[in-house]
Design an enzyme around this catalytic site. Structure first.
Site, PDB file in Angstrom:
ATOM      1  N   TYR A 157      -6.490  -9.047   9.815  1.00  0.00           N
ATOM      2  CA  TYR A 157      -7.112  -8.206   8.783  1.00  0.00           C
ATOM      3  C   TYR A 157      -6.246  -6.990   8.500  1.00  0.00           C
ATOM      4  CZ  TYR A 157     -10.018  -4.497   6.882  1.00  0.00           C
ATOM      5  OH  TYR A 157     -10.483  -3.448   6.133  1.00  0.00           O
TER       6      TYR A 157
ATOM      7  N   SER B 230      -7.135   0.177   4.631  1.00  0.00           N
ATOM      8  CA  SER B 230      -7.891   0.337   5.880  1.00  0.00           C
ATOM      9  C   SER B 230      -7.081   1.094   6.912  1.00  0.00           C
ATOM     10  CB  SER B 230      -8.265  -1.036   6.444  1.00  0.00           C
ATOM     11  OG  SER B 230      -8.825  -0.921   7.733  1.00  0.00           O
TER      12      SER B 230
ATOM     13  N   LYS C 185     -23.736  -7.038   7.798  1.00  0.00           N
ATOM     14  CA  LYS C 185     -22.382  -7.200   8.305  1.00  0.00           C
ATOM     15  C   LYS C 185     -22.307  -7.756   9.733  1.00  0.00           C
ATOM     16  CE  LYS C 185     -19.298  -4.028   7.380  1.00  0.00           C
ATOM     17  NZ  LYS C 185     -18.292  -4.819   6.633  1.00  0.00           N
TER      18      LYS C 185
END
Length: 321
Positions: free
Chosen positions: A141, A114, A178
């Site tokens: 994250y 990411s 989401k």
């Protein structure tokens, strides 16, 4: 067989669609299929077998000789989640087990990293592997994705081909489930349809005007094209950026959404919530030269073209891809 983890999610389901379009029918879908709100993403897709993510390693131990490739897309992606144990389990330790089995079974691997690993971009946005241990993500994250990238680079034993892809701001069909983590385009479409207006965060920095905070937005169809390229290329292992290579403003994005809906733009600005204000990225742009250097030469979809396709062909109709 080709395995896709996170198969019922946004990117995983789009990747399966792309695999099917290219004639691949023996796709193994791995996910937590108890989350029924995502299952619509798999409707109409050709899948050989569904495997619960908790059963996947036992399944792989039995079937590794038949597996041609693994796309490990599944992860916990909630940037507002602060329970590090969840990320350790699902993003770090689970990925390590996938990696180890790819070595044991001689299976090539592409996994999802990411752009959240870049933090505020203090070191820029180059996918230079020597810089990865110095990055400072802004949340657990991002930390989990960077921790696995570091671990992968440190391993003496690696799959014979592997690639970690640092996804930038991905948007497109199949992301409806989401919630808060869906793209700004998804939220803009719903706000504009409901009220005729769109709210954007006000800038809290003097060097950026309201709405001119910038991101590298990449259409999911481009992302899966890159995944397919790497599946066939299988020569240049490493960690790669995956964005469009062009930063665009949120104003650009919202105006494109209004245009796709054939409406005049009406935009309001609100304060960025205090709890995320000091961690808010004002600029991201993927340096795509590394991926280009290994031969990927397909142009990326412009923001206007991608938003138009997404709004007109999916959001307006409620269709998945």
């Amino acid at each position: 067989m080709i395995v896709v983890t996170g198969a019922a999610g946004f990117i995983g389901s789009c990747l399966i669609k792309r695999l099917n379009e290219d004639g691949y029918r023996h796709v193994v879908a791995v996910d937590d299929f108890s989350k029924r709100e995502k299952l619509i993403n798999l409707e109409g897709k050709t899948i050989r077998e569904k495997v619960d993510r908790r059963d996947f390693f036992d399944w792989l131990d039995r079937n590794s000789r038949e597996v041609e490739f693994i796309f490990h897309i599944g992860a916990r992606t909630d940037t507002t989640e602060f329970d590090r144990a969840i990320f350790d389990e699902l993003n770090v330790n689970y990925s390590k087990e996938v990696w180890k089995r790819c070595i044991a079974g001689q299976i090539p691997l592409v996994y999802a990293s990411s752009a959240a690993t870049y933090g505020l971009g203090e070191l820029g946005y180059r996918d230079d592997e020597t810089l990865i241990p110095q990055l400072h993500p802004l949340n657990p994250y991002g930390d989990s994705k960077n921790e696995f990238d570091i671990w992968a680079l440190e391993q003496e034993e690696k799959p014979f081909f592997w690639a970690g892809l640092k996804f930038f701001n991905v948007y497109g069909p199949n992301e409806y489930h989401k919630g808060r983590m869906a793209s700004v385009i998804f939220h803009a479409f719903n706000q504009i349809r409901a009220s005729g207006r769109m709210k954007l965060f006000r800038s809290h920095r003097p060097d950026f005007r309201d709405g001119e905070q910038m991101r590298d937005f990449i259409y999911v169809k481009d992302l899966v094209d890159v995944c397919m390229y790497l599946m066939h290329e299988r020569k240049h292992s490493g960690i790669y950026n995956l964005g469009s290579g062009t930063a665009r403003t949120f104003l650009d994005l919202v105006k494109a959404t209004f245009a796709a809906l054939e409406k005049e733009p009406l935009i309001d600005f609100i304060d960025t919530p205090a709890d995320i204000r000091d961690k808010y990225q004002y600029y991201t742009e993927a340096d795509m030269s590394k991926l280009r250097s290994i031969g990927y030469d397909k142009p990326f979809t412009t923001l206007e073209a991608g938003v138009n396709d997404y709004v007109r062909n999916y959001l307006n109709s409620g269709k998945t891809w």
